[in-house]
Design a protein around this motif. Structure first.
Motif, PDB file in Angstrom:
ATOM      1  N   CYS A  23      25.154  29.236  37.932  1.00 19.67           N
ATOM      2  CA  CYS A  23      25.417  30.492  37.237  1.00 19.67           C
ATOM      3  C   CYS A  23      25.415  31.649  38.232  1.00 19.67           C
ATOM      4  O   CYS A  23      24.449  31.825  38.993  1.00 19.67           O
ATOM      5  CB  CYS A  23      24.344  30.710  36.169  1.00 19.67           C
ATOM      6  SG  CYS A  23      24.470  32.329  35.378  1.00 19.67           S
ATOM      7  N   CYS A  71      22.253  34.239  37.020  1.00 19.79           N
ATOM      8  CA  CYS A  71      20.833  33.894  37.161  1.00 19.79           C
ATOM      9  C   CYS A  71      20.596  32.721  38.114  1.00 19.79           C
ATOM     10  O   CYS A  71      19.465  32.316  38.323  1.00 19.79           O
ATOM     11  CB  CYS A  71      20.226  33.583  35.789  1.00 19.79           C
ATOM     12  SG  CYS A  71      20.802  32.027  35.085  1.00 19.79           S
ATOM     13  N   CYS A 129      26.522  29.269  31.190  1.00 19.10           N
ATOM     14  CA  CYS A 129      25.150  29.048  31.623  1.00 19.10           C
ATOM     15  C   CYS A 129      24.283  28.782  30.392  1.00 19.10           C
ATOM     16  O   CYS A 129      24.311  29.552  29.429  1.00 19.10           O
ATOM     17  CB  CYS A 129      24.633  30.260  32.379  1.00 19.10           C
ATOM     18  SG  CYS A 129      22.895  30.117  32.820  1.00 19.10           S
ATOM     19  N   CYS A 174      21.128  31.698  30.535  1.00 15.56           N
ATOM     20  CA  CYS A 174      21.310  33.110  30.164  1.00 15.56           C
ATOM     21  C   CYS A 174      22.560  33.330  29.306  1.00 15.56           C
ATOM     22  O   CYS A 174      22.799  34.424  28.830  1.00 15.56           O
ATOM     23  CB  CYS A 174      21.381  33.981  31.415  1.00 15.56           C
ATOM     24  SG  CYS A 174      22.907  33.809  32.358  1.00 15.56           S
ATOM     25  N   TYR A 228      25.691  33.282  30.198  1.00 14.35           N
ATOM     26  CA  TYR A 228      26.799  33.918  30.921  1.00 14.35           C
ATOM     27  C   TYR A 228      27.997  32.972  30.993  1.00 14.35           C
ATOM     28  O   TYR A 228      27.842  31.780  31.238  1.00 14.35           O
ATOM     29  CB  TYR A 228      26.312  34.289  32.324  1.00 14.35           C
ATOM     30  CG  TYR A 228      27.292  35.107  33.121  1.00 14.35           C
ATOM     31  CD1 TYR A 228      27.576  36.416  32.773  1.00 14.35           C
ATOM     32  CD2 TYR A 228      27.927  34.566  34.226  1.00 14.35           C
ATOM     33  CE1 TYR A 228      28.474  37.168  33.511  1.00 14.35           C
ATOM     34  CE2 TYR A 228      28.818  35.313  34.974  1.00 14.35           C
ATOM     35  CZ  TYR A 228      29.090  36.604  34.608  1.00 14.35           C
ATOM     36  OH  TYR A 228      29.984  37.337  35.332  1.00 14.35           O
TER      37      TYR A 228
END
Ligand code: ZN
Length: 96
Positions: free
Chosen positions: A5, A8, A84, A87, A89
């Motif tokens: 990711c 993060c 991800c 998180c 994303y």
């Protein structure tokens, strides 16, 4: 190759394949319908119904495979194909 990711840096990343699934499904369904119609028009007799269905399924499979490849291309090049799991994303190969 594991994907990371960009936000993060987690390696808990899922591949989405949205276009591949959508295009493959649409292609398979339309291919089956089109194949059955084409074969039914060719034969014109009820005896050929089974052949029409088999022909339609074969055509649908071929279109579905082509559609899946097209969708895979779209996923890899145009869409954010990775998500991800930590998180949430969304990102694509090009962002890494
Ligand atoms: Zn993340």
């Amino acid at each position: 190759m594991p994907h990371i990711c960009p936000r993060c840096h987690s390696n808990l990343v899922a591949k989405r394949n949205l276009a591949r699934k959508a295009v493959g499904t649409i292609g398979a369904v339309s291919g089956v319908v089109g194949g059955v119609v084409a074969c039914a028009q060719d034969g014109g007799e009820s005896d050929n119904l089974a052949a029409a269905v088999i022909g339609g399924m074969a055509a649908g499979l071929a279109v579905g495979i082509a559609g899946a490849r097209l969708g895979e291309f779209v996923d890899q090049n145009l869409l954010d194909n990775y998500q991800c799991l930590r998180c949430g994303y969304l990102f694509s190969d090009g962002c890494i």
